[in-house]
Design an enzyme around this catalytic site. Structure first.
Site, mmCIF file in Angstrom:
data_model
loop_
_atom_site.group_PDB
_atom_site.id
_atom_site.type_symbol
_atom_site.label_atom_id
_atom_site.label_comp_id
_atom_site.label_asym_id
_atom_site.label_seq_id
_atom_site.Cartn_x
_atom_site.Cartn_y
_atom_site.Cartn_z
ATOM 1 N N THR A 153 0.871 -1.181 0.000
ATOM 2 C CA THR A 153 0.000 0.000 0.000
ATOM 3 C C THR A 153 0.905 1.227 0.000
ATOM 4 O O THR A 153 1.622 1.482 0.971
ATOM 5 C CB THR A 153 -0.915 0.031 1.230
ATOM 6 O OG1 THR A 153 -1.625 -1.213 1.299
ATOM 7 C CG2 THR A 153 -1.904 1.183 1.134
ATOM 8 N N LYS B 137 -7.816 1.470 -2.562
ATOM 9 C CA LYS B 137 -7.220 0.931 -1.324
ATOM 10 C C LYS B 137 -7.137 2.026 -0.249
ATOM 11 O O LYS B 137 -7.423 1.785 0.923
ATOM 12 C CB LYS B 137 -5.818 0.384 -1.631
ATOM 13 C CG LYS B 137 -5.017 -0.055 -0.417
ATOM 14 C CD LYS B 137 -5.621 -1.241 0.294
ATOM 15 C CE LYS B 137 -4.856 -1.583 1.555
ATOM 16 N NZ LYS B 137 -5.506 -2.624 2.355
#
Ligand code: NAP
Length: 291
Positions: free
Chosen positions: A96, A171
């Site tokens: 991420t 995300k």
């Protein structure tokens, strides 16, 4: 036999790398600290001395590291994977990272003839080890098709949001909403505790009421029990994701992201106390009684 280089063997990456071994791929692994690779080496992985070494002869390089800084180092550092990847090799970023970073890496790596696939994931470490992650893809459709054989061992669901960066946008909003919810759950439970409510009854009511959500189900009992054993997602990672999401929000929205900023602030406090502890420890930050 397809060759995969897997970089980053933390809670998530270790299980994901194991999935490629289970699926019969030839796997080279690298992690900043070698100890986490030992059992994968016993299972047939090749230990590489650097990301660049891991990437030699790879058809795809998959990274699962902490943040932008780590991602930049493993792709573009002096011993980074990009130094040895052949033109046309897939560069699959599962970490991420920030939106800006995903776009920059896409430009940098595409500029070197590599195929960058933005592929952050949702799912906890047990889902990573079981190949049950949801993969949030940002890539050209044709690049996704090339990457698909390398995504199937690690994910049970592939969601294609659009071009490079769009997987990361999803995300980041997902994890920002999670950060706000988890802080909200902690605050609500803390109020109930200080008001002297029967917490068994509160848990039963909150888990079955309209405020219930998978986050409530996952965190509320552990928060009330102060059971933080076996951290799956840490305060440091939650803070990082919320901060990346707020930076994105500030680049897109006229209004300041008030809830997002509050979540960043409160997770900065949790991170300062115990960065590697489970994010549910948020209850300890917000439950200090008025003195
Ligand atoms: P983790 O257990 O803390 O592992 C972090 C990994 O990054 C380790 O391999 C670590 O190496 C490496 N790393 C950190 N800084 C580095 C640097 N400067 N250079 C090279 N490597 C570096 O974290 P995780 O839970 O596996 O999370 C990995 C990624 O997945 C993060 O981006 C996280 O946000 C995301 N994610 C996590 C979850 C979850 O439930 N945990 C779910 C979805 C997505 P060392 O082992 O040497 O420290």
């Amino acid at each position: 036999m397809p060759h995969v280089a897997f970089i980053g063997l933390g809670r998530m990456g270790h299980g994901m790398a194991g999935r490629y071994l289970d699926a019969g791929f030839s796997v080279a692994v690298w992690n900043r600290s070698r100890a986490k690779a030992e059992d994968l080496i016993m299972r047939g992985a090749r230990w590489a001395s650097s990301p660049a070494d891991a990437a030699i002869d790879a058809d795809a390089v998959v990274t699962m590291v902490a943040d932008d800084e780590a991602s930049r180092a493993v792709w573009l550092g002096t011993d980074g994977a990009a130094m040895t990847m052949k033109a046309g090799t897939l560069a699959i970023e599962c970490s991420t990272v920030s939106y800006q970073h995903a776009r920059e890496m896409g430009r940098e790596l595409n500029g070197r003839g590599l195929i960058y696939v933005d592929c952050p994931v949702t799912g906890l470490p047990d889902a990573a080890a079981g190949g049950k992650l949801t993969l949030l893809v940002g890539a050209d459709a044709a690049d996704l098709e090339k990457a698909r054989p390398f995504l199937e061992p690690i994910g049970s669901t592939i969601r294609h949001f659009g071009a490079v960066g769009s997987g990361t946008v999803y995300k980041l909003i997902n994890n920002l909403m999670g950060a706000i919810q988890i802080a909200g759950i902690a605050e609500g439970l803390a109020i109930a505790e200080q008001a002297g409510l029967d917490m068994k009854l509160v848990l039963e009511a909150v888990e079955t009421g309209v405020a219930a959500s998978p986050q409530v189900i996952r965190h509320s009992k552990r928060m009330v029990a102060r059971n933080f054993a076996g951290a799956t997602f840490t305060s440091a990672l939650r803070h990082k994701d919320a901060a990346y999401a707020v930076a994105l929000a500030e680049s897109l929205l006229a209004e300041k992201p008030l809830m997002g900023r509050a979540a960043v602030d409160v997770y900065a406090r949790a991170k300062a106390v115990a960065p590697d502890d489970d994010e549910a420890k948020m209850i300890e930050i917000v439950s200090r009684p008025k003195g």
